[in-house]
Design a protein around this motif. Structure first.
Motif, mmCIF file in Angstrom:
data_model
loop_
_atom_site.group_PDB
_atom_site.id
_atom_site.type_symbol
_atom_site.label_atom_id
_atom_site.label_comp_id
_atom_site.label_asym_id
_atom_site.label_seq_id
_atom_site.Cartn_x
_atom_site.Cartn_y
_atom_site.Cartn_z
ATOM 1 N N SER A 23 -23.930 -14.647 18.371
ATOM 2 C CA SER A 23 -25.307 -14.986 18.753
ATOM 3 C C SER A 23 -25.655 -14.353 20.099
ATOM 4 C CB SER A 23 -25.492 -16.498 18.825
ATOM 5 O OG SER A 23 -24.778 -17.022 19.906
ATOM 6 N N SER A 24 -24.682 -13.673 20.713
ATOM 7 C CA SER A 24 -24.932 -13.020 21.993
ATOM 8 C C SER A 24 -25.266 -11.546 21.790
ATOM 9 C CB SER A 24 -23.701 -13.134 22.889
ATOM 10 O OG SER A 24 -23.839 -12.303 24.010
ATOM 11 N N VAL A 25 -26.369 -11.125 22.367
ATOM 12 C CA VAL A 25 -26.771 -9.718 22.244
ATOM 13 C C VAL A 25 -25.703 -8.812 22.835
ATOM 14 C CG1 VAL A 25 -28.525 -8.031 22.921
ATOM 15 C CG2 VAL A 25 -29.205 -10.328 22.322
ATOM 16 N N MET A 26 -25.053 -9.296 23.906
ATOM 17 C CA MET A 26 -24.042 -8.469 24.559
ATOM 18 C C MET A 26 -22.852 -8.206 23.634
ATOM 19 S SD MET A 26 -22.396 -8.984 28.336
ATOM 20 C CE MET A 26 -23.885 -9.034 29.302
ATOM 21 N N ALA A 27 -22.454 -9.239 22.875
ATOM 22 C CA ALA A 27 -21.330 -9.079 21.953
ATOM 23 C C ALA A 27 -21.699 -8.117 20.824
ATOM 24 C CB ALA A 27 -20.928 -10.425 21.383
ATOM 25 N N THR A 73 -12.847 -12.232 20.873
ATOM 26 C CA THR A 73 -13.489 -13.526 20.592
ATOM 27 C C THR A 73 -15.013 -13.381 20.715
ATOM 28 O OG1 THR A 73 -13.315 -14.170 22.913
ATOM 29 C CG2 THR A 73 -11.548 -14.893 21.472
ATOM 30 N N PRO A 74 -15.594 -12.558 19.875
ATOM 31 C CA PRO A 74 -17.031 -12.301 20.030
ATOM 32 C C PRO A 74 -17.896 -13.503 19.646
ATOM 33 C CG PRO A 74 -16.235 -11.290 18.029
ATOM 34 C CD PRO A 74 -15.044 -11.890 18.696
ATOM 35 N N ASN A 75 -18.997 -13.631 20.359
ATOM 36 C CA ASN A 75 -19.992 -14.648 19.999
ATOM 37 C C ASN A 75 -21.171 -13.876 19.410
ATOM 38 O OD1 ASN A 75 -21.906 -16.638 19.859
ATOM 39 N ND2 ASN A 75 -22.138 -16.880 22.072
ATOM 40 N N ARG A 122 -10.825 -8.536 31.362
ATOM 41 C CA ARG A 122 -11.035 -9.359 30.166
ATOM 42 C C ARG A 122 -12.141 -8.795 29.274
ATOM 43 N NH1 ARG A 122 -11.484 -15.115 33.333
ATOM 44 N NH2 ARG A 122 -9.412 -15.104 34.288
ATOM 45 N N GLU A 182 -12.213 -8.902 25.509
ATOM 46 C CA GLU A 182 -12.439 -10.180 24.819
ATOM 47 C C GLU A 182 -13.723 -10.142 23.984
ATOM 48 O OE1 GLU A 182 -10.444 -12.715 24.665
ATOM 49 O OE2 GLU A 182 -8.963 -12.010 26.111
ATOM 50 N N ILE A 183 -14.646 -9.258 24.373
ATOM 51 C CA ILE A 183 -15.897 -9.130 23.602
ATOM 52 C C ILE A 183 -15.581 -8.782 22.150
ATOM 53 C CG2 ILE A 183 -17.945 -7.626 23.293
ATOM 54 C CD1 ILE A 183 -18.406 -7.724 26.242
#
Lengths: 396, 239
Positions: free
Chosen positions: A89-93, A85-87, A78, A81-82
């Motif tokens: 506010s997430s550093v990882m995204a 459907t990226p978020n 999965r 998905e980054i």
């Protein structure tokens, strides 16, 4: 089950193991290598000799950077998905996007840097499979006139600038840890800065190491000016990284807040990596200071030792940051121990495999795109192709 | 024709009215529409019934906890308060007696669970939006979307999340969302023999009364996560 000291929340464990040590380590190295390339491209023409080698060496690290993350994911299938459907506010995204920017600018940079060589190989390569590969790599563009090569160079400069920004942003992967406000070890302002300098040091060290080894493999002389220049930068990068790490620890110790009580006792779990950081850094700084006075093989040996030391030191820094911080429980009342398993996808062997992967990929990249094409190679298509063949034959 | 024309003043007035109407739902759907959890620590006897009920209701894997109970023992030593904290097996099977320290000041149990923060750091860091805060104040996880990066576990300051080794995704307390949607209370609330756990909306009579208690606390307020689990009768040593 890991050893527990004091009270820890019942769900607490080291969730990010050795692979997540390798992940920021590889990213750090990329930042350093790209920075040295940019220094060469914009300021220090005496590094020209190592330019193509840096590109050939950087690509495998960029390609391998996501490997440890993928291996660590519970549901790696999965991972994409980054991007879907990226978020934001997430550093990882955000890291995912910066990573792609870095990858594509590097690929572009490589294509423009090697375009002339690729065209020549595509026309003269004897092996039909290799010739096909080179023909594909030309993307149908065979114009290597002086005018087009000048344009290439201008584009390389722009791409280098973008790549440098992307690489530095990539290095701010430390934000991944820095934004976790609940972890006192990560929640410091100094961390991202010391992380960048650690990366610059590791990347510079790797360039020196790869340059010295590549020169041996290609039976050519390593230019002292190249290693001296990189070593000059390495000295300051390492000094800054080491200094900031120490300042961070001293500040913590002096303030003696609630977290320090547990960090202090957790440090007993990290004696070996801490000693590696202190002794290794001082040894490398000392050798770098006096290495430039040496000549020939002695200098190469000293710089090789320095490069290996710095790479180990920065790995130990990453270990302390990733593993050390997770040993401390968020209750701030206890800590746990950690020793990585040998086998399994999150084990030591997997981590070693991931660390070695860039070098295996580097051999493949260098096979198709030799980093030290001889000066005799035909400068443009205006010359008769017969001459090009002869020159290439001479080179081989 | 002139009468049907909209003047600048009328236009501006209608725009302001429309903006006010649009803003209205967000102001009125504040904390009153969300659920909260109140824990009266003085009533908890550390029996572990809540932990067992939670495990049974939610099929929580062994050695992982959606809720657990901590015991605090505080005593005075040379003018300094000393604190002992424990939670053997999450308090699931109760607590053994501990030797009573001299100068004992207080000893009590504190149930812990997901705080369903109104500013959840776990939601902020999830790279794929697999965890979110819904309108009723529940922080939920879509386990079919979670990539298992464990970033949310790192971000949770309360240690409420765990990694499900069988499903390879992150899991945590949902305040028994599936039960609440059927008009039931969370399993831990239902089985608590002393009524130490209270669940509902802030305007529920019992909860409203408890929330007026000036000694009520939230955990780790300095992190600004705005947790929605409120504690009564706990000391400074609980965080």
């Amino acid at each position: 089950m890991h050893a527990i000291e004091g009270y820890v929340y019942p769900n607490h464990e080291v969730f990010w193991g050795v692979l997540i040590v390798v992940y920021p380590y590889l990213v750090s190295i990329i930042t350093g290598m790209v920075t040295i390339y940019a220094i060469s491209e914009f300021w220090r023409k005496d590094l020209k000799d190592a330019e193509k080698l840096i590109l050939v060496a950087t690509l495998p690290f960029v390609l391998s950077a996501l490997l440890p993350l993928l291996l660590d994911l519970g549901q790696p299938q999965r991972a994409f998905e980054i991007y879907v459907t990226p978020n934001f506010s997430s550093v990882m995204a955000v890291f995912g996007i910066v990573y792609l920017t870095e990858l594509f600018t590097l690929l572009g940079e490589m294509w423009f840097s090697f375009r002339r060589d690729i065209v020549i190989y595509a026309k003269n390569e004897g092996n039909s499979i290799k010739r096909l590969v080179y023909r594909l790599l030309t993307l149908g563009v065979y114009d290597i006139s002086e005018k087009s090569l000048k344009l290439d160079h201008r584009i390389i400069k722009v791409l280098t600038f973008i790549e440098l920004i992307a690489a530095w942003c990539l290095s701010y992967v430390s934000f991944l840890f820095g934004v976790v406000k609940s972890n006192p070890w990560w929640n410091t302002t100094i961390l991202p800065v010391s992380f960048v300098f650690g990366g610059l040091a590791a990347g510079s060290a790797l360039v020196i190491l790869v340059y010295i080894i590549a020169c041996k493999i290609y039976r050519r002389e390593a230019r002292e000016k190249v290693v001296d220049t990189i070593a000059y930068y390495l000295f300051f990068f390492l000094l800054a990284a080491f200094g900031l790490e120490m300042i961070n620890t001293i500040l913590y110790a002096y303030k003696e807040d609630v977290a320090w009580a547990v960090i202090k006792i957790t440090a007993s779990e990290l004696v070996i990596p801490q000693m590696i950081v202190v002794i290794g850094s001082m040894e490398a700084l000392l050798f770098l200071r006096f290495g430039r006075n040496l000549r020939g093989t002695a200098k190469q040996v000293i710089y090789t030792i320095v490069a290996i030391s710095v790479l180990i030191v920065v790995f130990a820094m990453r270990w302390n940051m990733v593993i050390g911080a997770q040993l401390v429980d968020y209750s701030l009342r206890g800590f746990i121990g950690y020793s990585p398993p040998l086998f399994g996808k999150e084990g030591l062997l997997a981590a070693i495999g991931v660390l070695l992967a860039p070098f295996a990929i580097m051999a493949i990249v260098a096979y198709f795109l030799p980093p030290f094409p001889e000066r005799k190679m035909a400068p443009s298509v205006t010359q008769p192709e017969k001459h090009i063949s002869v020159d290439l034959a001479e080179r081989v | 024709m002139a009468h049907s024309m909209i003047t600048r003043r009328m236009f501006l007035k209608s725009m302001v009215t429309a903006a006010y109407i649009l803003a209205l739902p967000s102001t009125s759907s504040g904390m009153d529409s969300v659920y909260v959890f109140v824990i009266d620590s003085s009533r908890c006897i550390g029996c572990g019934a809540c932990v067992r009920a939670c495990r049974a209701e939610n099929e929580v894997p062994e050695e992982k906890y959606r809720t657990w109970v901590e015991r605090y023992v505080v005593w005075m030593e040379n003018g300094v308060e000393k604190v002992y904290v424990e939670s053997p097996e999450g308090g699931e099977h109760g607590f053994d007696e501990v030797p009573r320290p001299p100068n004992l000041l207080r000893a009590y149990f504190v149930p812990k669970l997901c705080m369903h923060c109104q500013k959840p750091p776990c939601v902020k860091v999830c790279p794929v939006n697999a965890t979110w805060l819904n309108e009723e104040g529940f922080v939920l996880i879509d386990k079919d979307h979670c990539i298992g990066c464990k970033y949310c576990i790192q971000a949770c300051p309360y240690g409420a999340r765990y990694f499900d080794e069988e499903k390879h995704v992150v899991d945590k307390c949902t305040w028994c969302y599936h039960r609440v949607k059927r008009g039931l209370k969370p399993a831990c609330v239902t089985v608590c023999p002393t009524g130490a756990r209270i669940f509902g909306k802030p305007d529920d009579e019992v909860i409203a009364k408890r929330l007026k208690d000036p000694t009520i606390k939230i955990l780790k307020p300095e992190l600004n996560t705005k947790p929605k689990v409120f504690y009564q009768q706990i000391g400074w040593e609980v965080w």
